[in-house]
Design a protein around this motif. Structure first.
Motif, short mmCIF file in Angstrom:
data_model
loop_
_atom_site.label_atom_id
_atom_site.label_comp_id
_atom_site.label_asym_id
_atom_site.label_seq_id
_atom_site.Cartn_x
_atom_site.Cartn_y
_atom_site.Cartn_z
N THR A 1 0.75 4.03 -2.90
CA THR A 1 0.39 5.52 -2.48
C THR A 1 1.59 6.32 -3.29
N LEU B 1 -5.89 8.41 -3.89
CA LEU B 1 -4.48 8.81 -2.93
C LEU B 1 -5.21 8.79 -1.59
N SER C 1 -5.74 5.50 -0.17
CA SER C 1 -4.76 4.80 0.17
C SER C 1 -4.08 5.36 1.43
N THR C 2 -3.87 6.65 1.54
CA THR C 2 -3.35 7.21 2.66
C THR C 2 -3.99 6.63 3.99
N GLU D 1 0.83 -1.33 -0.05
CA GLU D 1 -0.06 -0.05 0.22
C GLU D 1 0.89 1.37 0.01
#
Length: 173
Positions: free
Chosen positions: A42, A73, A76-77, A38
């Motif tokens: 990112t 994004l 994902s963060t 991950e």
């Protein structure tokens, strides 16, 4: 003979947390791999977003792409944050399970009357393991939402470019 029985009892008690340690280690390994993947995702999304926004002018089609990458994004963060919290919790849990095993041996060798200590340590480890599982469940949900978002974008793209060739098998028209 009585001394041998006592030694076996202490050794058995010390080995019992090993099952929790092994389960915890397995979760650490799989979570570490998920976190690594991950983080790479990112970084890749960040590079894509930077490339699209570095241009002096942004075309109409790119605005949608920028927004989509930004949403990915952001999600994902959040996933990385959940995974990092779960990793911290898993390592702390591992610490408590090892401390439980060590405390059982030390308490017996030194003939201390601190029987509450191993129980407290194993409960703390179990609570941290529980919290890590909650974080992993939240991260899995975000992963599911990310896949759905990407699939809906892919279907929309295919429908825009090849509307006469593609028919969504999920929708029964």
């Amino acid at each position: 003979m009585d001394n041998f029985t006592q030694v076996l009892t202490v050794l058995s008690s010390m080995i019992t947390p090993v099952v929790l340690i092994m389960a915890n280690g397995s979760l650490i390994l799989s979570t570490s791999q998920r976190l690594s993947r991950e983080i790479e995702r990112t970084r890749k999304l960040g590079r894509e977003l930077k490339e699209l926004t570095d241009a002096k002018t942004v075309e109409d089609g790119e605005q949608d792409e920028i927004l989509a990458i930004y949403r990915q994004l952001k999600r994902s963060t959040k996933r990385v944050m959940h995974l990092q919290r779960s990793m911290t919790s898993l390592y702390l849990s591992l610490l408590f399970f090892v401390a439980t095993s060590v405390s059982i041996g030390v308490i017996d060798i030194l003939h201390l009357n601190y029987n509450w200590l191993p129980v407290t340590l194993v409960i703390m480890g179990a609570l941290l393991l529980f919290y890590a599982c909650l974080e992993l469940i939240s991260e899995s949900r975000l992963a599911f939402l990310a896949v759905n978002f990407e699939m809906s974008r892919a279907i929309k793209t295919v429908n825009n470019y090849l509307p006469f060739r593609y028919k969504d098998p999920v929708k029964r028209n």
